[in-house]
Motif scaffolding. Sequence first.
Motif, mmCIF file in Angstrom:
data_model
loop_
_atom_site.group_PDB
_atom_site.id
_atom_site.type_symbol
_atom_site.label_atom_id
_atom_site.label_comp_id
_atom_site.label_asym_id
_atom_site.label_seq_id
_atom_site.Cartn_x
_atom_site.Cartn_y
_atom_site.Cartn_z
ATOM 1 N N ARG A 47 0.858 -1.262 -0.083
ATOM 2 C CA ARG A 47 -0.124 0.268 -0.251
ATOM 3 C C ARG A 47 0.701 1.191 0.023
ATOM 4 O O ARG A 47 0.635 2.230 -0.596
ATOM 5 C CB ARG A 47 -1.152 -0.258 1.512
ATOM 6 N N LYS A 81 -11.211 -3.085 -11.740
ATOM 7 C CA LYS A 81 -11.494 -1.569 -10.860
ATOM 8 C C LYS A 81 -12.564 -1.391 -9.752
ATOM 9 O O LYS A 81 -12.891 -1.214 -9.303
ATOM 10 C CB LYS A 81 -11.125 -0.313 -11.923
ATOM 11 N N ASP A 89 -4.885 -5.234 -5.405
ATOM 12 C CA ASP A 89 -6.046 -4.081 -4.540
ATOM 13 C C ASP A 89 -5.198 -2.974 -4.401
ATOM 14 O O ASP A 89 -6.075 -2.038 -4.484
ATOM 15 C CB ASP A 89 -6.005 -5.218 -3.026
ATOM 16 N N ARG A 126 -5.408 -1.270 -7.987
ATOM 17 C CA ARG A 126 -7.226 -0.757 -7.897
ATOM 18 C C ARG A 126 -7.543 0.363 -7.030
ATOM 19 O O ARG A 126 -8.346 0.925 -7.656
ATOM 20 C CB ARG A 126 -8.497 -1.895 -7.698
ATOM 21 N N THR A 127 -7.445 0.770 -6.089
ATOM 22 C CA THR A 127 -7.401 1.994 -4.640
ATOM 23 C C THR A 127 -6.770 2.591 -4.984
ATOM 24 O O THR A 127 -7.618 4.077 -5.383
ATOM 25 C CB THR A 127 -7.147 0.590 -3.153
ATOM 26 N N ASP A 173 -5.798 8.057 -8.293
ATOM 27 C CA ASP A 173 -7.474 8.086 -7.564
ATOM 28 C C ASP A 173 -7.354 8.979 -6.218
ATOM 29 O O ASP A 173 -7.068 8.720 -4.876
ATOM 30 C CB ASP A 173 -8.114 6.436 -7.081
ATOM 31 N N GLY A 229 -9.456 7.132 -3.368
ATOM 32 C CA GLY A 229 -7.998 6.039 -3.199
ATOM 33 C C GLY A 229 -7.068 6.314 -2.124
ATOM 34 O O GLY A 229 -7.248 6.124 -1.039
ATOM 35 N N THR A 264 -7.487 7.567 1.235
ATOM 36 C CA THR A 264 -7.524 6.177 2.727
ATOM 37 C C THR A 264 -6.191 5.815 2.659
ATOM 38 O O THR A 264 -5.256 4.908 3.596
ATOM 39 C CB THR A 264 -7.596 5.426 1.759
#
Length: 421
Positions: free
Chosen positions: A135, A278, A376, A379-380, A412, A415, A418
């Motif tokens: 991440r 997505k 993950d 796509r976030t 994004d 996204g 976060t």
Amino acid sequence: MSVQTATSRDEIPEEISAINLVDTRTYLEHDMDAYWRRLRADHPLYWHPPVDGTPGFWVVSRYADVMALYRDNQRLTSEKGNVLVTLLAGGDSAAGQMLAVTDGRRHKDLRNVMLKAFSPRALSKVAELVRVNARRMIADAVRRGEGDFASEVASVIPLTTVGGLLGVPVKDHSYLLGLTKSSLSSDEADQAPEEAFLARNEILLYFSDLVAERRADPQDDVISTLTASEIDGVPLTDQDIVFNCYSLILGGDETSRLTMIDSLYTLSREPEQWKRLKEGSVTLESATEEALRWATPAMNFGRTALVDIEMAGGTIKAGDVVTLWNTSANRDESVFDDPYVLDLGRSPNKHITFGYGPHFCLGAYLARVEVKEMLDAMRTFSDGIELTGEPRRIHSNLMAGMSTLPVRFRPDEAGLATADD
Ligand code: HEM
């Protein structure tokens, strides 16, 4: 050594016999999909002739045959090597000590010891580390907008993963990465074999030192678990442990790295599949399995026959080298519908990317976590991926994939907000 019995060389068409599977350039210069289709259809057990002083070997391309031979550790052995380079050289110096090139009772016992070191507690700790790393690194890459995904992200995640499992200090990760990169494949066509040999030796030396440190001062990691392990009351030797650390780092680094690079490359060229990922219309689990089937980073593994084996209309003779081509089995049209179509929702998807049977990949769970967390995070945090240059492909007769991947990300913003949660 074998007289070719399944298919006489005279019957082999020029477009097959001209392909030299030992030469690493072959994979970059030829249409290998056409080659494998032809072999599966007409020559499922093909005798690859000796070339440039190396012995000949069998090539098995159909899914069912590859599975059957992976399963068969009675009539085939891994102790004379399981990759072309050692098989054709006539043996592997780590035989009987390193899991992948050990058979029989010793293999079973050693595998059990290693599985203990891969306890759910150890794995869940590493899986969490992978998630946090993926991440953070992918959010940073997307914020930067442009870069080389291979060196900035895909190189770092696998080594951090296996390094975390083994307890390799973070400060040594980039040193080890440099070594693993030149051990199995090369970014250059003309890397001297001695360079790979030296890199492998340096990895062994590095782990000798680390094993000595852990014996003196055990920590909560795989190496410390192995130093405390016994088989039939006999502790594992330093050499046993070093060989197996080596195999974890080599087995776990390049394969996962190449899968991640291939997955991003593929998504940049398949907008419909990217959209499915997505929007969440496919599960991360099925997308991960298809990414693994699609990439098939380990093209082949091999064995040596212990007895004569009849199969696919021919006879493999005792002593012959047999190669099992995952790359072909994963595109076998008798098993996969439209095998040359990427379908992130594919189900069933019983790909053979991790092998099969007694030597089934020990790191499959971790590899799946790495690919899943990468997809993950992607796509976030990103709204789309574009290539900004031609990726560079690696040179290897074992691994397939790319060593660079210049890309641009569309962020994004929702996204990314976060990212630090
Ligand atoms: C074995 C593929 C990731 C450690 C294997 C085999 C394959 C494979 C095909 C079977 C070899 C044979 O039958 O001779 C892959 C792929 C990966 C991956 C495609 C990533 C996408 C990992 C990771 C680790 C690992 C992350 C370590 C943490 C091992 C070990 C074996 C093995 C120790 C030997 C198992 C045995 O002989 O019992 N792998 N691997 N691999 N893999 Fe992986």
